[in-house]
Design a protein around this motif. Sequence first.
Motif, PDB file in Angstrom:
ATOM      1  N   ALA A   1      -2.479  38.875  80.071  1.00  0.00           N
ATOM      2  CA  ALA A   1      -2.456  39.788  80.976  1.00  0.00           C
ATOM      3  C   ALA A   1      -1.935  41.068  80.616  1.00  0.00           C
ATOM      4  O   ALA A   1      -1.231  40.982  79.742  1.00  0.00           O
ATOM      5  CB  ALA A   1      -1.911  39.059  82.264  1.00  0.00           C
ATOM      6  N   THR A   2      -2.685  41.963  81.337  1.00  0.00           N
ATOM      7  CA  THR A   2      -1.962  43.439  81.057  1.00  0.00           C
ATOM      8  C   THR A   2      -0.815  43.479  81.842  1.00  0.00           C
ATOM      9  O   THR A   2      -0.740  43.481  83.281  1.00  0.00           O
ATOM     10  CB  THR A   2      -3.041  44.500  81.419  1.00  0.00           C
TER      11      THR A   2
ATOM     12  N   TYR B   1       2.828  45.746  83.117  1.00  0.00           N
ATOM     13  CA  TYR B   1       3.582  47.198  83.114  1.00  0.00           C
ATOM     14  C   TYR B   1       5.010  46.642  83.012  1.00  0.00           C
ATOM     15  O   TYR B   1       5.789  46.143  84.013  1.00  0.00           O
ATOM     16  CB  TYR B   1       3.189  47.729  84.593  1.00  0.00           C
TER      17      TYR B   1
ATOM     18  N   PHE C   1       0.212  41.064  70.157  1.00  0.00           N
ATOM     19  CA  PHE C   1      -0.081  41.632  71.317  1.00  0.00           C
ATOM     20  C   PHE C   1      -0.334  43.307  71.072  1.00  0.00           C
ATOM     21  O   PHE C   1       0.157  43.650  70.166  1.00  0.00           O
ATOM     22  CB  PHE C   1       1.281  41.614  72.397  1.00  0.00           C
ATOM     23  N   GLN C   2      -0.529  43.982  72.358  1.00  0.00           N
ATOM     24  CA  GLN C   2      -0.825  45.440  72.001  1.00  0.00           C
ATOM     25  C   GLN C   2       0.294  46.087  73.131  1.00  0.00           C
ATOM     26  O   GLN C   2       0.504  45.648  74.114  1.00  0.00           O
ATOM     27  CB  GLN C   2      -2.031  46.117  72.454  1.00  0.00           C
TER      28      GLN C   2
ATOM     29  N   TRP D   1      -2.458  52.689  72.085  1.00  0.00           N
ATOM     30  CA  TRP D   1      -2.248  51.281  72.156  1.00  0.00           C
ATOM     31  C   TRP D   1      -2.161  50.939  70.655  1.00  0.00           C
ATOM     32  O   TRP D   1      -2.761  51.556  69.686  1.00  0.00           O
ATOM     33  CB  TRP D   1      -3.625  50.642  72.488  1.00  0.00           C
TER      34      TRP D   1
ATOM     35  N   CYS E   1       3.193  49.367  78.663  1.00  0.00           N
ATOM     36  CA  CYS E   1       2.134  48.285  78.919  1.00  0.00           C
ATOM     37  C   CYS E   1       2.233  47.368  77.820  1.00  0.00           C
ATOM     38  O   CYS E   1       2.083  47.933  76.627  1.00  0.00           O
ATOM     39  CB  CYS E   1       0.923  48.906  79.513  1.00  0.00           C
TER      40      CYS E   1
ATOM     41  N   ARG F   1      -0.696  44.022  76.433  1.00  0.00           N
ATOM     42  CA  ARG F   1      -1.671  43.501  76.786  1.00  0.00           C
ATOM     43  C   ARG F   1      -2.168  42.538  75.838  1.00  0.00           C
ATOM     44  O   ARG F   1      -1.659  42.952  74.522  1.00  0.00           O
ATOM     45  CB  ARG F   1      -2.780  44.404  77.305  1.00  0.00           C
ATOM     46  N   GLU F   2      -3.296  41.783  75.975  1.00  0.00           N
ATOM     47  CA  GLU F   2      -3.808  41.051  74.974  1.00  0.00           C
ATOM     48  C   GLU F   2      -2.883  40.186  74.160  1.00  0.00           C
ATOM     49  O   GLU F   2      -2.956  40.123  72.977  1.00  0.00           O
ATOM     50  CB  GLU F   2      -4.597  41.788  74.007  1.00  0.00           C
TER      51      GLU F   2
ATOM     52  N   CYS G   1      -0.973  48.568  85.477  1.00  0.00           N
ATOM     53  CA  CYS G   1      -1.049  49.543  84.250  1.00  0.00           C
ATOM     54  C   CYS G   1      -2.001  50.700  84.622  1.00  0.00           C
ATOM     55  O   CYS G   1      -3.220  50.138  84.733  1.00  0.00           O
ATOM     56  CB  CYS G   1      -1.173  49.028  82.873  1.00  0.00           C
TER      57      CYS G   1
END
Length: 392
Positions: free
Chosen positions: A41-42, A44, A72-73, A128, A192, A194-195, A215
Amino acid sequence: MALLGKAMADGLLLTLGLTLLACGARGQGNGRGMREVSGGATVYLGQDRDIWRPLIHTTVNLSEVSSIKSSFQVRTFDPEGTIFYGDTKDGEDWFVLSLRDGVPLMQISKDGMFVSVAGGPKLDDGKWHTLEVSSHGKFVILRVDGSSGLEVGMQSKRTEEVISGELRLALGGILIDKDNMIVEFQPQMDGCVREGSWLSHSVPWETEADELWPCYPNIQPGSYFPGAGFAIFNTSVFPVDTDNGVKIELAGDFSQMDGTVFSFKAPGQELTVALVVNNDTKEVTLTLGEEKISMRKTVKRLVITFQTEMLQVFQEEPKLTELKAISLTNPGVLSTWREGRLAIGSLLGDGEDNVGSHFLTGCLKKIQVQGKDLDLDSAAMRKSVSSHSCPA
Ligand SMILES: *[C@@H]1O[C@H](CO)[C@@H](O)[C@H](O)[C@H]1NC(C)=O
Ligand SMILES: *[C@@H]1O[C@H](CO)[C@@H](O)[C@H](O)[C@H]1NC(C)=O
Ligand SMILES: *[C@@H]1O[C@H](CO)[C@@H](O)[C@H](O)[C@H]1NC(C)=O
């Protein structure tokens, strides 16, 4: 804005969550007051909570793990804060990845050894970046955007033991005492993630939050006030300069703001100083007791200096020029400053926790006090504010 309705939504979601649990419904709740979140999930990380506490966390059985590798990013304009934590043996061996001065900082405890290493590219550019953390025998390796970032080798005299038991992972906080950190850092992270791909494992993560804040798809540097937040400082941390008094500088698009930009007040004293943007009258007004100075909302930068007997306001529209200088009949302004509290984004009432009302909606691109950038992460009290980014 999703943040705007947060305070209201909290109560509603809590009720909803309890109802779901009571009905035995599956899904969000898992019976331990936690909500499940996908590891991909993304998220914050700047959401309000105890500053060292992770926002989401999970536990994995080491016997089920095929590779000690996570990727992750991350995206942030915040130079300092906790990103990722992992531990085994109930926190005896641990790993913390944070940023400090925008650069990755890894701190590791393994078999009684403590190591810290910092370096690699600056990541606080609002873009990112892909991070990959892996463990290969004696080495812990951090890769940034596909290139080698940091590598740490550790050899212990102890014989290698078979890795077993549970591995805990957390984002945005740590699961051990902060006093274990070798290098101190400010934990709050306006960023944030994500991934995420965690140990090639798809167990769900958990959060204690009722709702995860969103985010924004695009961000720009600044401090964002969604209309329900504030940051409060003890003004004693900004000593009065004997020659120049107190200087506050603000930049941003005031035509896109509404509410209180800042206010200061000393407990038990009458005098309140406040800068307020009124979106209806299109005016920005500085109030100091009975005195009022108004300017147009087209202003982009304001420099306000308070001295014992004088108040000066400079505005940039587009050039910085003096707007007004007034002699103060109320000489209490600097003593109010010395003993008081400064609120960014709200009025101050009386009493410890009374942050008044009339919250700010909008983005402040720059906030300086006594010539230094104000880091909202260092506020004595803070709520619902993005300290280093605004939606773009
Ligand atoms: C890990 O394995 C143990 C024993 O096999 C089991 O009791 C425990 O629930 C597992 N934990 C997780 C998080 O799957
Ligand atoms: C300011 O007022 C305009 C028009 O009345 C409205 O569209 C806008 O959302 C307001 N901005 C803020 C920050 O309240
Ligand atoms: C701010 O001041 C209050 C009371 O004046 C005090 O209790 C608190 O510890 C101070 N906080 C900081 C961060 O200095």
